[in-house]
Motif scaffolding. Structure first.
Motif, PDB file in Angstrom:
ATOM      1  N   ARG A  84      29.867   0.001  26.636  1.00 40.82           N
ATOM      2  CA  ARG A  84      30.384   1.374  26.441  1.00 40.82           C
ATOM      3  C   ARG A  84      30.771   2.010  27.771  1.00 40.82           C
ATOM      4  N   GLU A 131      43.189   1.248  19.668  1.00 43.63           N
ATOM      5  CA  GLU A 131      42.794   0.601  18.435  1.00 43.63           C
ATOM      6  C   GLU A 131      44.011   0.169  17.611  1.00 43.63           C
ATOM      7  N   THR A 152      37.907   1.677  32.459  1.00 45.50           N
ATOM      8  CA  THR A 152      38.358   0.650  31.527  1.00 45.50           C
ATOM      9  C   THR A 152      38.465  -0.685  32.240  1.00 45.50           C
ATOM     10  N   PRO A 194      36.986  -6.055  23.359  1.00 44.15           N
ATOM     11  CA  PRO A 194      35.608  -5.563  23.149  1.00 44.15           C
ATOM     12  C   PRO A 194      34.579  -6.670  22.944  1.00 44.15           C
ATOM     13  N   SER A 195      35.004  -7.809  22.391  1.00 39.15           N
ATOM     14  CA  SER A 195      34.038  -8.873  22.084  1.00 39.15           C
ATOM     15  C   SER A 195      33.754  -9.795  23.273  1.00 39.15           C
ATOM     16  N   LYS A 212      31.928  -4.220  24.378  1.00 42.68           N
ATOM     17  CA  LYS A 212      31.659  -3.161  23.409  1.00 42.68           C
ATOM     18  C   LYS A 212      30.262  -2.594  23.587  1.00 42.68           C
TER      19      LYS A 212
END
Length: 614
Positions: A250, A352, A258, A286-287, A247
């Protein structure tokens, strides 16, 4: 000066043209048409909103909840399992049993939902039997439309037909009024599709890189043309990325790339497509915090990757040694009523909402290609997605927006976990019995059944019950009913009726019935069958009254014709759903659909007066 009748026809013509433009949602078009009639004074406020209190609208909404209970309880999936067990690698058994099964299911629940359940099953069976899916998917869609015409609740035009006759004081139709003629149409359709239609769809089996019974990720990646966009890089000691989360980096906004998967340094083997059970191959979230010697599978342009490697210190790895994990891939098609249609991938928040990355998509009549965040999702799109198998299975349970066509993800069988199949079956049987014997009004039976589906947890949450309702269909019916009212108030219905009688009345009522069938059939190929039926039922009733004959055969002709739309991929939602999966062209529907359209029309014109005398 323009008359009221001319103004109504002008609004109707503009509305029809807008229905034909895929960019405009049908429910939005219908709402604007309703407001146009109201603001021009052609209908009153009570007339404008009377459709929202119509019992047909309420029944249609409740039937969506009933169908959701059938799906979530696993009852519909058991029907798919029955198809798998019965076929036993026989093309004859597969085709005939599939056609009968989808027709029966569509007679009681949404034909769109039925196709959504059986579509992946049929595609999988075709792979096992080395058949091209295109040989069976158009028959699947056509049988769902024919099956929907078997009962009163099978399709919205049938419900509207019954309500129209009741409103005109001729009495409502019973549950099986459509069954005798509909069954003969279905039998003729099955014979045609097996002996003639199937041969028109005889496509060569595509060359495959693996066995026919297994999901082939390499083939799927190649078909969607994303192989050249997948690269493998390693994080060396000293890289700027170490210790930072995905995350924080970016990468999607900075480099338009990606990170799909990470392979930990202690994996200990060279993983390939069939490398199941490798615990150190992880779908990137993301984490995730980057560590030294991590190996990433990256999706993006070569130029963007080169810039990232130059600025971050990443080094390339041999791509042939590390390829995408097959259980992380799936091919998805959008349903015709999907809320994702006409939204960009970015705006739809696909990643998401579902936890999945869109790798590529295929528009109708176009080659598959790599997608971009601002790519607009369209009617009939097929999409290649990547993500955790749990997210793929979760997506597969949402039949309103998408259907997972191909996937190697582990089957969690979410629907059957509720063990509510028997309960749902008993509730559905009780509803059908009540409607057949007319113990209570049909709308009461359906609403009570919908409530019971929620109370017994066949629909696990009340929110899911509301989400299962196809509001586009509900709004479309409610907003088009006042259009029929405006046509009646201004003399438009009388004008059309007199035109039919003037041109065909001299030949007799049979010719008028054939004319009504032909007009309805033409409109239903391009615009909603529900909208077509709403507009033409008043015409059918008034024409019969002016000729001094029973309106029943005329109304039944409009009902059957509006449901039996086969000649174009946009004629019905099932047609649109199978187009991408079967790799059809527009002409495939024309070649196979028009002869069936004519056969069904001939049966209707000859048999309707016998079962429903003039």
């Amino acid at each position: 000066m323009i008359t009221d009748m001319q103004l109504v026809f002008l609004i109707l013509i503009i509305t029809t043209i807008c229905f034909l433009v895929p960019r405009f949602r049908a429910d939005l078009v219908a709402t604007i048409a309703l407001l146009s009639l109201l603001l021009t004074g052609l209908i009153t406020v009570p007339e404008a909103f009377a459709g929202f209190s119509n019992s047909v609208v309420i029944m249609v909404a409740a039937l969506f909840i009933v169908g959701e209970g059938v799906f979530q309880s696993g009852l519909a999936q058991k029907a798919g399992d029955l198809l798998v067990k019965t076929t036993k690698n026989s093309e004859w058994k597969l085709t005939i049993f599939m056609l009968i099964l989808v027709a029966i299911l569509s007679g009681f629940i949404s034909n769109t939902g039925t196709v959504a359940i059986l579509l992946p099953v049929v595609v999988s069976l075709c792979r096992q039997m080395q058949l091209h899916p295109g040989m069976l998917l158009i028959p699947l869609a056509f049988a769902s439309s024919m099956g929907g015409a078997l009962t009163l609740i099978g399709t919205a035009p049938n419900l509207i037909a019954s309500q129209s006759l009741q409103d005109a004081s001729y009495g409502a139709l019973n549950f099986f009024s459509f069954t005798p003629v509909g069954s003969i149409m279905l039998l003729a359709g099955i014979l045609y599709l097996w002996f003639i239609g199937r041969r028109m769809l005889n496509k060569p089996i595509e060359e495959r890189t693996g066995g026919t019974e297994e999901f082939d990720a390499a083939e799927l990646v190649d078909q969607y043309g994303v192989t050249d966009y997948i690269s493998v890089v390693k994080v060396p000691a000293g890289s700027k990325l170490i210790g930072r989360t995905i995350k924080e980096l970016r990468l999607a906004t900075t480099y338009e790339i990606t990170l799909l998967e990470v392979i930990k340094k202690d994996t200990g083997s060279r993983l390939r497509l069939n490398g199941r059970g490798q615990t150190k191959r992880i779908t990137v979230v993301p984490s995730y915090e980057v560590e030294v010697d991590d190996i990433f599978l990256i999706y993006g342009e070569e130029s963007a990757l080169s810039r990232l490697m130059e600025e971050s210190g990443l080094v390339p790895e041999k791509e042939e040694a590390y390829q995408l994990e097959e259980s992380h891939l799936a091919e998805v098609i959008l349903t015709p009523q999907s809320r994702l249609i006409n939204q960009t991938i970015r705006k739809a928040n696909f990643r998401e909402k579902y936890g999945l990355t869109v790798l590529a998509l295929k528009h109708q009549f176009s080659e598959a290609r790599r997608s971009t965040p601002d790519e607009m999702l369209q009617y009939g799109d097929a999409i290649l997605v990547h993500g955790k198998w749990k997210d793929i299975n979760l997506l597969s349970s949402e039949k309103n927006d998408t259907v997972v066509l191909k996937s190697a993800a582990e089957d969690t069988d979410l629907a059957n976990q509720t063990n509510k199949s028997l309960v749902a079956g008993i509730i559905l049987l009780a509803m059908l019995t009540s409607m057949v014997f007319e113990w209570v009004p049909a709308v009461v039976s359906v609403v009570v059944t919908a409530v019971l589906m929620v109370l017994t947890d066949c629909v696990r949450q009340t929110d899911q019950a509301y989400q299962s309702i196809n509001w586009q269909t509900v709004i479309l019916i409610a907003c088009m009913l006042p259009m029929a009212t405006a046509l009646e108030n201004t003399g438009g219905v009388t004008f059309i009726s007199e035109g039919l009688i003037g041109s065909l009345g001299m030949v007799g009522p049979l010719a008028v019935l054939a004319g009504l069938y032909a007009i309805t059939s033409l409109f239903s190929q391009f615009i909603s069958n529900t909208a077509t039926a709403v507009l033409l039922f008043p015409v059918a009733i008034l024409t019969a009254e002016q000729m001094g004959v029973s309106p029943n055969p005329m109304v039944m002709a409009v009902a059957f014709s509006s449901s039996m739309a086969f000649a174009t991929p946009v004629a019905t939602p099932p047609n649109a759903m199978v187009m991408a999966a079967g790799k059809y062209t527009f002409l495939d529907f024309v070649r196979v659909g028009i002869p069936l359209q004519l056969i069904i029309a001939l049966i209707a014109v000859l048999l309707l007066p016998l079962f429903f005398p003039f």
